[in-house]
Scaffold this active site. Structure first.
Site, short mmCIF file in Angstrom:
data_model
loop_
_atom_site.label_atom_id
_atom_site.label_comp_id
_atom_site.label_asym_id
_atom_site.label_seq_id
_atom_site.Cartn_x
_atom_site.Cartn_y
_atom_site.Cartn_z
N TYR A 84 0.87 -1.18 0.00
CA TYR A 84 0.00 0.00 0.00
C TYR A 84 0.89 1.22 0.00
O TYR A 84 1.91 1.24 0.71
CB TYR A 84 -0.90 0.03 1.23
CG TYR A 84 -2.34 -0.26 0.88
CD1 TYR A 84 -3.00 0.55 -0.03
CD2 TYR A 84 -3.04 -1.32 1.46
CE1 TYR A 84 -4.32 0.29 -0.38
CE2 TYR A 84 -4.35 -1.58 1.12
CZ TYR A 84 -4.98 -0.77 0.20
OH TYR A 84 -6.28 -1.01 -0.16
N THR A 290 -3.62 7.48 -21.31
CA THR A 290 -3.40 6.11 -20.88
C THR A 290 -1.95 5.78 -21.23
O THR A 290 -1.29 6.52 -21.96
CB THR A 290 -4.32 5.11 -21.62
OG1 THR A 290 -4.21 5.36 -23.03
CG2 THR A 290 -5.76 5.26 -21.19
#
Ligand code: DSN
Length: 498
Positions: A84, A290
């Site tokens: 994380y 993207t």
């Protein structure tokens, strides 16, 4: 005396055709990975193996797809996935992010250098996420920050209930102007089915009905009348270049922030095919993309912006995004390092030359192309000239081993589901090594299939917009020719799965 190359310097192995030198190693790596997966869930290993078999066998003309290098693919399958890392480099909400910091900082550095951007944010998981980060960054800069200042507050939590309620209403009462869907704009540019259309009052600009080209005077008139907070330029199905210098002039005139969504053509910007007025980075306040289309990286998104927006963009997670994907940021760093190599410029130029050759080959055979051609990586074929809908054309081509996608054309009578067009693009076939001479054969395969296909009827005998007829022997003959063409350009050469 010649010095040995620094083994830590990114190498120029930027296309799958260039990976022959590393292929034995990559082959071993993929086989070993599949063995490990197979031991747990063999059906997943089988599906992964089947995917490369399918991709090797098809003529991939989907304008938004490509083939990432083995290095990019392998960078995604590792322990970075287990971390994380909310926050940004050096400012995390979790401990132990040293290695995530390394890959995120590398990806951002490569992006800044490659595109000449002030700031790069490489966490977005997709293009939609990148656009959401951009929208909320502009709202934070232009609506939230002034409201905080007026209230003498440093943080939204410091606002009174009344000030907060007013700010929430103001955030939800802003305007956006973007390209219409049927002219080639994207759903995330303020259209109702997408969250952007629910967040913003939206108006769109189209293209000139006679030429199909973007009409800058019409964009200016719409901007003057509508006074948007955000002017969006960029497209997913417009086959031409956009002059971003003019778009910025229009934005400045009406006090709008210019946002460019370059998801489709980022590789052409990176490869220096789109320069000057056609390079969005020096002109836009904020640019989204993207990373997996013409840029040929892993699936993901990215935001580039000027210094004024950087602090807001860096709050993308947790403002809009879930936890960053460190393994994908690692793959973005690898892909961006590849795109900084000289061979990527050759690749980008070839993508555009191939698209021009493909468009020319189709038009010479009688196909009608929106705008009469292309100057980027894609073309839009109006298939009504073949008596078909886009849906029928897409399916008939798939029968012949040619993968495309149906797409609306300007003022499409068949709507967004059946459509009247097919969108074709060259980034993937160019990565595979096909050149302009072979594009003529690709044009012939498409034209032969669409000429042979006929519209079908419903079970009740009424005209159908979905059913079609195509003699199997014609589909097989085209598929055989496509296979011949592809056999000269193996995909991931040297990677043999056991
Ligand atoms: N799905 C992308 C495309 O095909 O253009 C855009 O979202």
């Amino acid at each position: 005396m010649a010095t040995a190359p620094d083994p830590r310097t990114p190498r120029d192995t930027a296309s799958t055709a260039d990976t022959a030198a590393t292929a034995p190693t990559a082959s071993t790596a993929f086989n070993s990975a599949l063995d490990v997966i197979r031991a747990v869930e063999p059906r997943v290993a089988d599906a992964i193996g089947a995917e490369i078999t399918d991709q090797r066998a098809s003529l991939k003309l989907i304008a938004s797809e490509n083939y990432a290098s083995p290095a990019v693919l392998l960078a995604m399958g590792n322990w970075l996935s287990d971390k994380y890392a909310e926050g940004t480099v050096g400012r995390r909400f979790y401990a132990g992010c040293r290695n995530v910091d390394t890959v995120e900082a590398l990806a951002a550095e490569h992006a800044r250098e490659l595109f000449g951007a002030d700031h790069a944010y490489v966490q977005p998981h997709s293009g939609i996420d990148a656009n959401l980060v951009a929208f909320w960054s502009v709202l934070a800069q232009r609506v939230e920050s002034p409201a905080l200042e007026r209230a003498g507050a440093r943080h939204v939590n410091d606002l009174t209930e009344q000030d907060w309620e007013e700010l929430r209403r103001a955030l939800g009462d802003q305007r956006m102007l973007g390209m219409s869907l049927d002219a080639g704009g994207h759903l995330t540019h303020g259209f109702r089915p997408n969250i952007s259309g629910k967040m913003f009052a939206q108006r769109s600009y189209g293209t000139d009905p006679a030429t199909g080209l973007l009409d800058y005077d019409a964009v200016r008139a719409a901007a003057r009348e509508f006074r948007p907070l955000i002017l969006i330029a960029g497209y997913s199905a417009y086959p031409r270049k956009v002059n971003f210098r003019i778009m910025r002039e229009i934005a400045d005139e009406v006090g709008a922030t210019l946002m460019v969504d370059m998801a489709h053509f980022a590789g052409l910007v990176a490869g220096k095919v789109f320069t000057g007025d056609f390079d969005p980075v020096p002109h836009a306040n904020i640019v989204t993309t993207t990373t997996h289309k013409s840029l040929r990286g892993p699936r993901g998104g990215m935001v580039l912006c000027d210094e004024a927006l950087a602090e807001h963009v860096d709050r993308g997670c947790p403002m809009v995004l879930g936890g960053p994907l460190p393994h994908v940021m690692a793959a973005k760093a690898v892909a961006l390092a590849e795109a900084r190599q000289p061979s990527f410029r050759t690749y980008a130029r070839q993508v555009v030359d191939n698209a021009a050759a493909l468009a020319e080959g189709l038009m010479r055979r009688g196909a009608r192309l929106v705008t009469g051609g292309t100057d980027n990586h894609l073309a839009l074929v109006d298939v009504t000239g073949y008596g078909l809908t886009g849906r029928q054309a897409e399916d008939a081509l798939l029968d012949a081993g040619i993968v495309t996608n149906r797409n609306a054309v300007p003022r499409d009578p068949n709507g967004a589901w059946y459509t009247s067009g097919i969108r074709i693009g060259t980034p993937a076939l160019t990565t595979r090594g096909l050149g302009t001479a072979e594009m003529d054969e690709v044009a012939d395969l498409i034209h032969t299939t669409l000429t042979a296909a006929e519209p079908g009827t419903t079970a009740a005998g009424a005209p159908s917009r979905a059913r079609y007829l195509l003699e199997p022997k014609i589909a097989e003959a085209v598929a055989d020719r496509a296979a011949d063409l592809l056999s000269g350009h193996p995909l991931y050469p040297g990677i043999d799965l056991a």
